[in-house]
Design a protein around this motif. Structure first.
Motif, short mmCIF file in Angstrom:
data_model
loop_
_atom_site.label_atom_id
_atom_site.label_comp_id
_atom_site.label_asym_id
_atom_site.label_seq_id
_atom_site.Cartn_x
_atom_site.Cartn_y
_atom_site.Cartn_z
N GLY A 1 3.20 3.75 3.85
CA GLY A 1 2.68 2.54 3.23
C GLY A 1 3.13 1.29 3.97
O GLY A 1 3.79 1.36 5.00
N VAL B 1 -3.14 0.68 -3.72
CA VAL B 1 -2.91 -0.71 -3.33
C VAL B 1 -2.35 -1.47 -4.52
O VAL B 1 -2.89 -1.39 -5.62
CB VAL B 1 -4.21 -1.38 -2.86
CG1 VAL B 1 -3.96 -2.84 -2.54
CG2 VAL B 1 -4.78 -0.67 -1.66
N LYS C 1 -1.32 8.24 5.04
CA LYS C 1 -1.86 8.58 3.72
C LYS C 1 -2.24 7.33 2.94
O LYS C 1 -3.13 7.37 2.09
CB LYS C 1 -0.81 9.35 2.93
CG LYS C 1 -0.61 10.78 3.40
CD LYS C 1 0.35 11.47 2.46
CE LYS C 1 0.48 12.94 2.81
NZ LYS C 1 1.34 13.63 1.85
N ALA C 2 -1.55 6.25 3.19
CA ALA C 2 -1.83 5.02 2.45
C ALA C 2 -3.04 4.32 3.04
O ALA C 2 -3.34 4.47 4.22
CB ALA C 2 -0.61 4.10 2.50
N PRO C 3 -3.74 3.54 2.24
CA PRO C 3 -4.90 2.80 2.76
C PRO C 3 -4.48 1.53 3.50
O PRO C 3 -3.30 1.15 3.47
CB PRO C 3 -5.68 2.45 1.49
CG PRO C 3 -4.66 2.38 0.41
CD PRO C 3 -3.57 3.36 0.79
N ASP C 4 -5.43 0.89 4.14
CA ASP C 4 -5.27 -0.45 4.72
C ASP C 4 -4.02 -0.66 5.58
O ASP C 4 -3.20 -1.51 5.28
CB ASP C 4 -5.24 -1.50 3.59
CG ASP C 4 -6.48 -1.52 2.75
OD1 ASP C 4 -7.37 -0.68 2.99
OD2 ASP C 4 -6.56 -2.36 1.84
N THR D 1 0.85 -1.19 0.00
CA THR D 1 0.00 0.00 0.00
C THR D 1 0.89 1.24 0.00
O THR D 1 2.02 1.20 0.48
CB THR D 1 -0.92 0.07 1.23
OG1 THR D 1 -0.10 0.24 2.40
CG2 THR D 1 -1.74 -1.19 1.38
N CYS D 2 0.36 2.32 -0.56
CA CYS D 2 1.14 3.55 -0.68
C CYS D 2 0.20 4.72 -0.92
O CYS D 2 -0.97 4.51 -1.23
CB CYS D 2 2.13 3.42 -1.83
SG CYS D 2 1.31 3.16 -3.42
#
Ligand code: FAD
Ligand code: SF4
Ligand code: SF4
Lengths: 470, 425, 503
Positions: B376, B346, C191-194, B313-314
Motif C-alpha cells: 500500500g 482506498v 495488491k493495493a490500488p493506485d 491505499t491497501c
C-alpha cells in the motif's frame, strides 16, 4: 519486418499450416522414403498451441520441442531435409503416444498417424546409444509374448528364467524391469500360482437369453498378470447375455510393437490375431486392455500397403470394442447389487484419447447403487505408463506417475478404477514411492467393480489388492 | 540525479511580446495574471485560454519558445494538490476547450473537450439514459479529473478514470499534438498513453480532449446503511459483503472525527434485482433495508480545502485495519481525524490544516511505516502551505527512475507543472 | 534505437557460454533443431530462428539474461506460450528468445483479498482453476485461455468474450514485477490500488514486450457469479443478429458476452467440434448474462425478447454447464476449426463501433464476393468467415484461401488489408486484442500520425534507449532515442538526466 522470411503472403496474419513451405519432401534429411509422415497432415497444424497443456512432456518440462506442436515442427524440419540428430530422435522418443494432443486439437491434426510414421523412421534411421538398444531388445523379447511373461511371474523367477539376467547385467539399466514385474505381481489378485495361471474355458455361455456372441482378447500383460480381469470380463459379459468365445493360444495384438515403430513385428502379431478371431464366429471382439483395443481398431491402417490383408484387417477392426463400449451398447439386464465404495476413475489414454471412450465406463460405474464416482484432477494427462514408456524413459514416467498419484489421492477415493493394466502398474509404483500415504487406496479394473456388483460380492475382493496388504 | 536545469523566469521586458504571441495563438484569450491566478500559493504571470487543440498547441509552442513554465487549470478545484511547482509563468485555462463533441449513444462512447465540466457531460449523456460511471467528488473538469485521478465510491465495481478513458488527445511540452487510443472500447494499437496521463498532474502534457466509455444508467439504486459501533467490525462487515453474491457497486465506510461510524452499500440494477439484493445485504449486515437513500457523507471527500488531505491505499482485506491504525495514530498525536474508505482498498483521511506541523509529519511517517507491513501507500494529496514544507507528500515511489526518464523524454527541461509530482518531477 | 553500426561486435557463443553459467546447461538452447521449434508463434507464417533460447526459472535469472544481452548489445524477445497472432514473439535472428514456460508457479491466491500472484508463464485458465475452490475466477478469457500465458496476456492486453462486461487484461492487473531493459528489477503496483507516480503499469500492459519482461504478475480475482444464463439464438443473417445486439445494448442490458458467428464460421465449428448449432442459420449469437440471480433473471427474458423481435428463428437456452460448454465450444474453437474447411486462412482482428456492424459486414461481404450478395461464393470469390465479439465491435474475419492455387494468397491478402481500412474508415482500430507485433506495424501510420507514433516511442526510449527489447515490433520505423523533442537545444537529455551512465 525485414527479418521475416520472405513468402508469398507479404505481411499478412496468415494462419496457415506450419508446413506452408514443404513443397517437396527431401529424403536426404532425417526421413527415408518408406512411409514418411504425410506432409499434408503436418501442414494441418496451425500452431495454435491448444494441445500443449495436455501433453505430459510439456507439462513436465515446459519446452516447445517436447510438445506436440514442437514435435510436429521437428517433423516438418525433417521433411524439409534437417538431419536426424540425437536431439531430434530424443524428442520423438520422449513422446508417450498418449494422444491427449489429438483430443485437444481443434484443427483435427492426426498426430497419431504422424508419430507412428515418425517412430518407424527413427527406428530405421537413428542409432540409439547401446544401453537404449539393449533395453529395447530385452523388452521386446519379453512383453509381447504371453507365455514368456507368464514365466516371469515372481520377480526372481523372472530374473533367472528368461535369460534376462544376462542382458540386465550387461546393460546395467534393466534393474527396473524386475521392479515392474514385482508390481504386476503384487497387483495380481491373491490366487494361488497355479489357479491364477489356469486358462479360461474356451467358451462361456450366456446367462438367460443370449443377446450376442463375442470374442475375448486375453492380452499379454492382462492374461499373465491380471487373469482375474479376464475372468471378470467373461463373467460380466455372460451375465449380460453374451456367449463369450475365448480362443486358446492367443498371441500379442501387436500394440507395443506398433507404438514403438517396429512395423514388421507388429504385422506378424496382428496377422495371427486377425486369423484367430476371423474363424471364431463372433459379432464383436471384446478387449479389456485399452492399449490393445486402440491398436486393434487401427489394424486396417497397419496393412495399408497390402490391399487384400488391409481389407480383412479393417473388417476385423470394425468388430473391436472396449468391454465398456459393448456393455453400454447392450444395455444392462443383470441386476446391480449395492457396492458402497468411493471410486476415482482414471481415464487410460488409449481408451479416452485414442478410442474416445470416456462416457461409457463412467456410465457403468454410476449405475452401480451405492457407488460414488469421483473425478481426478488433470484427468486428461497421462500417468506415464504409456506401454513400456515407463521402462524406456523413467526420468519422465516417474514424475508423471507421482503427479497422477497425488491427484488420485486427493480425491479421497477408496478404489482407483481404470481400464488398462499398464496404468494400474504405473500408478501403483507411484503409490508405493509415497509409502503409507499411497497404500491406503485399492485398485481395480472397471469390469471387476461391475463383476462385484453383479455377483453381490463385497467390495473387499478387489479392495484386498491394496499395496498395504502386500 | 541533480534537479533538471530550469530556464530563467520570464523577464519583464519580454512580457508584452509574449502576450502578443499568445494572443495570436489563442484568439486573444490571454491576459496578465490576477489575484488568485496561482498554483499552490505560487502566483503565475499570464493566463491563456485556448479554444481548441490547435490553439492549445500554438500556445504551448509560444511557451516553449519563451521557456515558460506551464500549469493547466480547469475549475481549479485541485490546483493545490501535489507539491508546489518550482515555478509557473503561464496558466493554461482549459475551460474554453469545452463541450461534448460527440455522444455515440449506440456505442456507449462520448468524446469531450478537456475543459468540460464532468457535470455537463453527465447531463448530456444522461439524456440517453447513460452515464460516465465515475463519482466526481469535487466538481472537476474532464481534464482536471484525468490529471489528478480522484475517485469516489463506485470505483469498487467500475474502476477509476483510467478504466473508463479510451482515447486522449494532448499537447506535448514542445507544442506537438499527439493522440492515443480511439473511439472504440476495445483497442490495443499502440501504447496506452491515456493511462500515463491519468494522475500525472499535468507533468507530461496538456490534455485537450478525452474519449470515455459510458455505461447504461441503472434503473434503480439503493443504499443499505448501518452504523458500526465497534471499529473492529468494519473489516468483517466489508468482507461479508464482498464475498456475497450481491455485487455491490460501492461499499464505503465513514468514520467521522466525531459521531457514529457508518458503512453503506450501494446496489444498482433492475427493480426486482436491486430489491432482492438489498434484502440480502441488509441480512448480511444485520440491519434493515431502509429507504435506500444515500447517507449525507456519500461520495464526498472527508477533507475541505484547509485540511491536510491524505490518501491511503491497501489490500482489500486491510481496509478496516488501515482505518483503525490511522485513527489510533492520530489520537496519539492529539490530532483529529476523519476518514472515508472504499472497500476497494482506498482510505481518504483529513486532519485540520492548523494542527502542529511536527505532529502531522509524524502521523504521515507512522502511517507509512504501518502500511509497509502489507502492500500500500500513503500520499498527502494536499496540505496548507506552512505544513507542506515539512512533509514528504509521496513517500517511496517504486519505479521512480523510469518515471524520471519518461518525463525527460516528453518534457526534457521540465516546463510542464515542474516539481508538482513525485520525486520532484 | 541504437543503430547496428554503434553496437560492439557480438559474440553469440560467448553470450551463450555466459548464459549457461547463470542458468545451467539445460536452460540454454543452441541446438538447431530445437531452436527451430521456436521460430514462430501462433502466426506461423513469420519465421525467424533465434540464435539462443533461454528458459529461466526466476526473476533473478531473467535479469541476468537481460544484463548479459545489454552487455553484448544483443536484442532479446520475450515469449510465453507462443500463441500470439501478430508475430509479437517473433525472435530476432541474432538475438535471445526468453521463454517463460518454466516460470509457471501460482505464487499465491488470496481470495478474500481478490488477488492472485503468479509467475508470467502461468496459463490463464490455471489461475481460474486455482481460485475456483474458493468461488473466485480470473475474468479475462481469451479463446486461447487453455494455453496462453499471463505474461503474454499482459503484453498483449488480451481480451476475451467476457471482456464486454468485465474489461480487458489491463483492468485486471494490479501489479507487476518486471525486468526493465537495463536489467533492473522494478515493481509497479501490487495488491493495493493506485500506486503513486505515473501509471507505468497501465502503459506496460499492452506494450508487447517492448518495455521489459514481466516476471511476476498480480491479478484481480472476481467472485464467481451466482447465476449464469446462456442462450444461443439463430438468425437468418448477420443483419438481424446485429440488430438484436444493438437492441440489447440500447435497452441498457450489459451482458457478460455477446458473440456472433456467421454461416461459414458455423460450418467450420461444426466440422471441428460437432457443436450442433441450429440448421440453416445465417448467423448465431451467443448471449451470456451473469451476476446476481435476480438481476440475471430479470434481464434474461428481455434479451430473448430482443432476439425474437429481430427474427431469431430458434433460441436455445443452456440447461446446464455441459450445454453451455457446448455452445461455447463451437465459438472458442472457431479459429483453429477453420483449418477444417480451408487449407489456409488469414485471421484478421479489427474493431469498429458496434453500431456500424451491419454496414461493415455488408462491405466485407461485397469485398469477398465482388458485387454479389452476401454468403454466395462466386467463381472468383474469396470466402470470409466471420467470428466476432459483437458486443464490443471486435471483428475476426477469417479470410480463406488455398495457397496451392496461384493468385489466391494475394487476393486473400488484399481483402484482409481492405478490411482493416474499413475499420479505420468507420472510426475503429486495426487491432482489438491480437496486438500490432511484427504483423501490423506497417498499418500503424494509417491509424496514427507520425507525431502520435513519435510520442509513443518516447515512452519506449524512456524504458529502452538501446532498443534491445523486442525490436521491430509495433512501430514501422524506430525512433532514435535521444532525439530531443521540439526546438529545445542544450545538454544531451540522456546525459543530463543521468540515464546515459546506466548504459
Ligand atoms: C486460437 C487462438 C485464439 C486466440 N484468441 C484470442 C482472444 O480471444 N483474445 C485475445 O486477446 N487473444 C487471442 N489470441 C492471441 C493470443 O493467445 C494472445 O495474444 C495471448 O495473450 C498470447 O499469450 P502467449 O503466452 O501465447 O504469448 P506469446 O505469443 O508468447 O507472446 C505474445 C507477446 O507477449 C510478449 N511477452 C510474452 N511474455 C512476456 C512477458 N513475461 N513479459 C513481457 N512480454 C511478454 C511477447 O514478446 C509477445 O510480444 C488467440 C490465439 C490463438 C492461437
Ligand atoms: S502423444 Fe502425448 S506425449 Fe506425445 S505429443 Fe501428444 S500429448 Fe505429447
Ligand atoms: S492443437 Fe492442433 S493445430 Fe494447434 S498446435 Fe496442437 S496440433 Fe497444431
Amino acid at each position: 519486418m525485414s527479418t521475416a522470411h520472405s513468402s508469398a503472403h507479404g505481411d499478412q496474419p496468415v494462419m496457415t499450416g506450419v508446413v506452408d513451405g514443404v513443397a517437396t519432401f527431401d529424403p536426404s534429411g532425417a526421413f527415408d522414403e518408406h512411409r514418411p509422415p504425410d506432409a499434408a497432415l503436418v501442414g494441418d497444424c496451425v500452431h495454435c498451441g491448444f494441445c500443449l497443456p495436455t501433453c505430459p512432456t510439456y507439462v513436465l518440462w515446459g519446452e516447445e520441442m517436447d510438445s506436440p506442436r514442437g514435435r510436429i515442427y521437428l517433423m516438418k524440419g525433417a521433411l524439409e531435409g534437417e538431419p536426424m540428430t540425437d536431439s531430434m530422435a530424443g524428442h520423438f522418443d520422449a513422446c508417450l503416444g498418449c494422444m491427449a494432443c489429438v483430443t485437444a486439437c481443434p484443427s483435427g491434426v492426426q498426430y497419431d498417424k504422424l508419430i507412428e510414421a515418425t517412430r518407424g523412421q527413427v527406428e530405421r534411421n537413428h542409432r540409439r546409444p547401446l544401453r537404449q538398444r539393449l533395453l529395447r531388445e530385452a523388452i521386446f523379447a519379453t512383453f509381447p509374448h504371453p507365455r514368456r511373461l507368464r514365466l516371469l511371474r515372481g520377480p526372481l523367477r523372472a530374473y533367472q528364467a528368461s535369460g534376462l539376467q544376462r542382458v540386465v547385467r550387461r546393460s546395467g539399466v534393466l534393474r527396473r524391469l524386475p521392479t515392474v514385474i514385482a508390481t504386476m505381481e503384487s497387483l495380481a489378485p491373491p490366487l494361488g500360482p497355479s489357479s491364477s495361471a489356469r486358462p479360461l474355458p474356451e467358451r462361456v455361455s450366456a446367462r438367460g437369453t443370449r443377446r450376442a456372441t463375442v470374442g475375448l482378447l486375453t492380452g499379454c500383460v492382462q492374461g499373465a498378470f491380471f487373469p482375474g480381469v479376464n475372468a471378470a470380463t467373461a463373467r460380466v459379459l455372460a451375465m449380460e447375455g453374451c456367449d463369450v468365445v475365448i480362443p486358446r493360444d492367443q498371441g500379442c495384438c501387436g500394440a507395443l510393437s506398433v507404438h514403438n515403430g517396429r512395423e514388421a513385428e507388429a504385422k506378424k502379431f496382428a496377422r495371427a490375431v486377425i486369423e484367430t478371431f476371423e474363424s471364431a464366429g463372433v459379432e464383436r471382439v471384446v478387449v479389456n486392455a485399452a492399449g490393445c483395443g486402440s491398436s486393434m481398431k487401427e489394424y486396417g491402417e497397419l496393412f495399408a500397403d497390402e490391399p487384400e490383408m488391409a481389407q480383412r484387417a479393417a473388417a476385423l477392426a470394425a468388430l473391436v470394442r472396449d468391454v465398456s463400449e459393448v456393455l453400454v451398447e447392450l444395455g444392462p439386464v443383470a441386476q446391480r447389487h449395492p457396492l458402497p465404495v468411493t471410486v476415482a476413475y482414471h481415464d487410460a489414454c488409449h481408451l479416452a484419447h485414442a478410442q474416445g471412450v470416456r462416457a461409457q465406463p463412467r456410465e457403468l460405474l454410476n449405475a452401480i447403487p451405492g457407488l460414488e464416482l469421483r473425478e481426478i484432477a488433470e484427468s486428461e494427462i497421462c500417468c506415464g505408463s504409456a506401454g513400456v514408456y515407463n521402462l524406456l524413459a523413467p526420468h519422465a514416467a516417474e514424475p508423471l506417475g507421482d503427479r497422477k498419484a497425488a491427484n488420485v489421492l486427493a480425491t479421497g477415493a477408496d478404489v482407483l478404477v481404470t481400464a488398462n493394466p499398464g496404468c494400474l502398474m504405473q500408478v501403483a509404483t507411484a503409490f508405493r514411492r509415497r509409502g503409507a500415504a499411497g497404500s491406503a487406496i485399492a485398485m481395480a479394473h472397471t469390469v471387476e467393480v461391475l463383476d462385484a456388483s453383479l455377483r453381490a460380492v463385497p467390495a473387499e475382493t478387489f479392495q484386498k489388492r491394496s499395496l498395504l496388504q502386500k | 540525479m541533480s534537479s533538471p536545469p530550469t530556464d530563467p523566469a520570464l523577464q519583464a521586458s519580454e512580457i508584452s511580446d509574449v502576450l502578443a504571441e499568445l494572443a495570436k495563438a489563442c484568439d486573444d484569450q490571454v491576459r496578465r495574471a490576477e489575484d488568485g491566478d496561482e498554483v499552490g500559493g505560487l502566483p503565475a504571470r499570464l493566463v491563456a485560454a485556448p479554444g481548441s487543440t490547435r490553439e492549445a498547441a500554438d500556445v504551448l509552442r509560444v511557451a516553449a519558445d519563451h521557456r515558460l513554465r506551464v500549469v493547466a487549470r480547469g475549475h481549479g478545484t485541485k490546483l493545490h494538490w501535489g507539491a508546489t511547482p518550482s515555478g509557473v509563468e503561464l496558466i493554461v485555462d482549459t475551460t474554453r476547450l469545452s463541450g461534448v463533441v460527440e455522444h455515440a449513444a449506440g456505442d456507449l462512447v462520448a468524446v469531450v473537450g478537456a475543459g468540460t465540466a464532468l457535470a455537463t457531460l453527465q447531463e448530456v449523456v444522461g439524456g440517453a439514459g447513460q452515464e460516465l460511471a465515475f463519482d466526481d467528488p469535487l466538481g472537476s473538469t474532464v481534464g482536471g479529473a484525468i490529471a489528478t485521478s480522484p475517485s469516489g465510491p463506485r470505483r469498487l465495481l467500475r474502476g477509476t478514470l483510467r478504466d473508463l478513458l479510451i482515447g486522449v488527445t494532448f499537447v506535448r511540452s514542445d507544442g506537438v499534438v499527439a493522440k492515443a487510443g480511439g473511439k472504440v472500447v476495445k483497442n490495443v494499437a499502440g501504447y496506452d498513453f491515456g493511462k500515463l496521463l491519468t494522475g500525472s498532474y499535468g507533468t507530461l502534457g496538456l490534455i485537450t480532449e478525452a474519449i470515455f466509455r459510458l455505461h447504461p444508467r441503472p434503473v434503480r439504486s439503493h443504499h443499505v446503511t448501518r452504523t458500526i459501533s465497534d471499529a473492529a467490525d468494519i473489516g468483517p462487515a466489508l468482507r461479508a459483503v464482498l464475498a456475497s453474491q450481491t455485487v455491490p457497486s460501492a461499499v464505503d465506510v465513514d468514520w467521522p472525527a466525531e459521531g457514529p461510524r457508518q458503512v453503506s452499500v450501494l446496489l444498482e440494477g433492475t427493480e426486482d434485482g436491486v430489491e432482492q439484493r438489498a434484502d440480502a445485504v441488509a441480512r448480511l449486515l444485520d440491519t434493515d433495508v431502509g429507504d435506500g437513500a444515500a447517507p449525507p457523507w456519500w461520495g464526498h471527500y472527508p477533507f475541505g480545502p484547509d485540511d491536510v488531505a491524505i490518501k491511503l491505499t491497501c489490500p482489500l482485506t486491510e481496509v478496516g485495519t488501515t482505518m483503525r491504525r490511522a485513527h489510533a495514530r492520530a489520537a496519539e498525536h492529539g490530532l483529529s481525524l476523519a476518514s472515508r474508505a472504499s472497500a476497494a482498498g482506498v482510505v481518504h483521511a483529513a486532519t485540520p490544516g492548523d494542527g502542529p506541523p511536527e505532529a502531522v509529519a509524524s502521523l504521515v511517517h507512522e502511517l507509512r511505516a504501518g502500511i509497509a507491513a502489507y502492500d500500500g501507500s500513503v500520499l498527502v494529496l494536499a496540505a496548507p502551505q506552512p505544513l507542506r514544507e515539512g512533509l514528504d507528500l509521496w513517500g517511496p515511489v517504486p519505479g521512480l527512475a523510469l518515471m524520471r526518464r519518461l518525463k525527460h523524454e516528453l518534457d526534457p527541461v521540465h516546463r510542464l507543472s515542474p516539481g508538482r509530482f513525485v520525486g520532484g518531477i | 534505437m541504437a543503430t547496428t553500426a554503434q553496437r560492439r561486435p557480438r559474440d553469440l557463443d560467448r553470450l551463450a557460454a555466459r548464459l549457461r553459467t547463470v542458468l545451467g546447461e539445460g536452460a540454454v538452447i543452441t541446438d538447431r533443431n530445437r531452436l527451430r521449434t521456436y521460430e514462430c508463434d501462433g502466426l506461423a507464417h513469420y519465421k525467424v530462428t533465434p540464435a539462443i533460447v533461454v528458459l529461466p526459472h526466476t526473476t533473478a535469472e531473467v535479469a541476468a539474461v537481460v544484463r548479459a544481452c545489454v552487455d553484448e548489445r544483443v536484442p532479446y524477445v520475450a515469449r510465453g506460450s507462443g500463441t500470439g497472432l501478430s508475430g509479437g514473439a517473433l525472435p530476432s535472428a541474432e538475438g535471445v528468445l526468453v521463454v517463460t514456460s518454466q516460470m509457471r508457479d501460482i505464487l499465491e491466491t488470496d481470495a478474500p483479498g481478490e488477488r492472485a500472484v503468479v509467475q508470467p508463464g502461468v496459463i490463464n485458465l490455471h489461475v481460474s482453476k486455482a481460485a475456483a475452490p474458493e468461488g473466485y475466477y480470473y475474468a479475462p478469457d481469451p479463446s486461447s485461455q487453455q494455453i496462453c500465458s499471463i505474461g503474454g496476456n499482459l503484453a498483449e492486453n488480451s481480451g476475451g468474450a467476457h471482456c464486454l462486461k468485465y474489461g480487458f487484461t489491463t483492468n485486471h492487473v494490479t501489479g507487476v514485477e518486471l525486468v526493465a531493459p537495463d536489467g533492473e528489477i522494478v515493481r509497479l503496483g501490487g495488491k493495493a490500488p493506485d500506486p503513486p507516480g505515473y501509471d507505468l503499469l497501465g502503459a506496460f500492459v499492452g506494450s508487447e514486450g517492448t518495455l521489459g519482461i514481466a516476471t511476476e504478475v498480480t491479478v484481480r480475482l472476481l467472485r464467481a457469479p451466482e447465476a449464469v444464463r446462456t442462450l444461443l439464438a439463430a438468425f437468418p443473417s448477420t443483419d438481424e443478429a446485429g440488430g438484436a445486439v444493438s437492441a440489447i445494448i440500447a435497452a441498457g442490458v450489459l451482458p457478460a458476452a455477446v458473440e456472433m458467428m456467421d454461416a461459414l464460421a458455423i460450418e467450420a465449428a461444426e466440422a471441428a467440434v460437432h457443436c450442433d448449432y441450429p440448421q440453416g442459420a445465417g448467423a448465431v449469437l451467443i448471449v451470456e448474462l451473469d451476476g446476481p440471480a435476480p438481476e440475471v433473471e430479470a434481464q434474461f427474458g428481455e434479451v430473448q425478447r430482443h432476439c425474437r423481435d429481430n427474427k431469431a428463428f430458434e433460441i436455445r437456452i443452456a440447461a446446464d454447464d455441459i450445454e453451455r460448454a457446448l455452445f461455447w465450444k463451437g465459438r472458442k474453437s472457431a479459429f483453429a476449426a477453420v483449418g477444417r474447411i480451408s487449407p489456409d486462412y488469414i485471421v484478421q482482428d479489427g474493431v469498429i463501433p458496434r453500431t456500424a456492424l451491419p454496414a461493415v459486414l455488408r462491405r466485407i461481404a461485397a469485398l469477398s464476393d465482388g458485387e454479389q450478395g452476401q454468403g454466395t461464393e462466386g467463381p472468383s470469390g474469396v470466402r470470409v468467415a466471420n467470428v466476432f465479439h459483437a458486443g464490443d465491435g471486435n471483428l475476426h474475419p477469417l479470410v480463406l484461401f488455398d495457397e496451392s492455387v496461384p493468385g489466391e494468397a494475394e487476393k486473400a491478402e488484399a481483402i484482409s488489408g481492405a478490411i482493416l481500412d474499413l475499420c479505420i474508415e468507420y472510426g475503429g482500430s486495426i487491432t482489438g486484442e491480437h496486438g500490432v507485433g511484427a504483423d501490423k506495424a506497417k498499418y500503424m501510420p494509417r491509424m496514427f500520425t507520425d507525431d502520435d507514433l513519435d510520442t509513443m516511442q518516447m515512452l519506449r526510449c524512456a524504458f529502452d534507449p538501446l532498443g534491445l527489447a523486442n525490436p521491430g515490433k509495433i512501430f514501422p520505423t524506430p525512433r532514435l532515442c535521444g532525439e530531443v523533442p521540439g526546438r529545445h537545444k542544450g545538454v544531451h537529455p540522456l546525459a543530463a538526466s543521468g540515464v546515459a551512465e546506466v548504459f
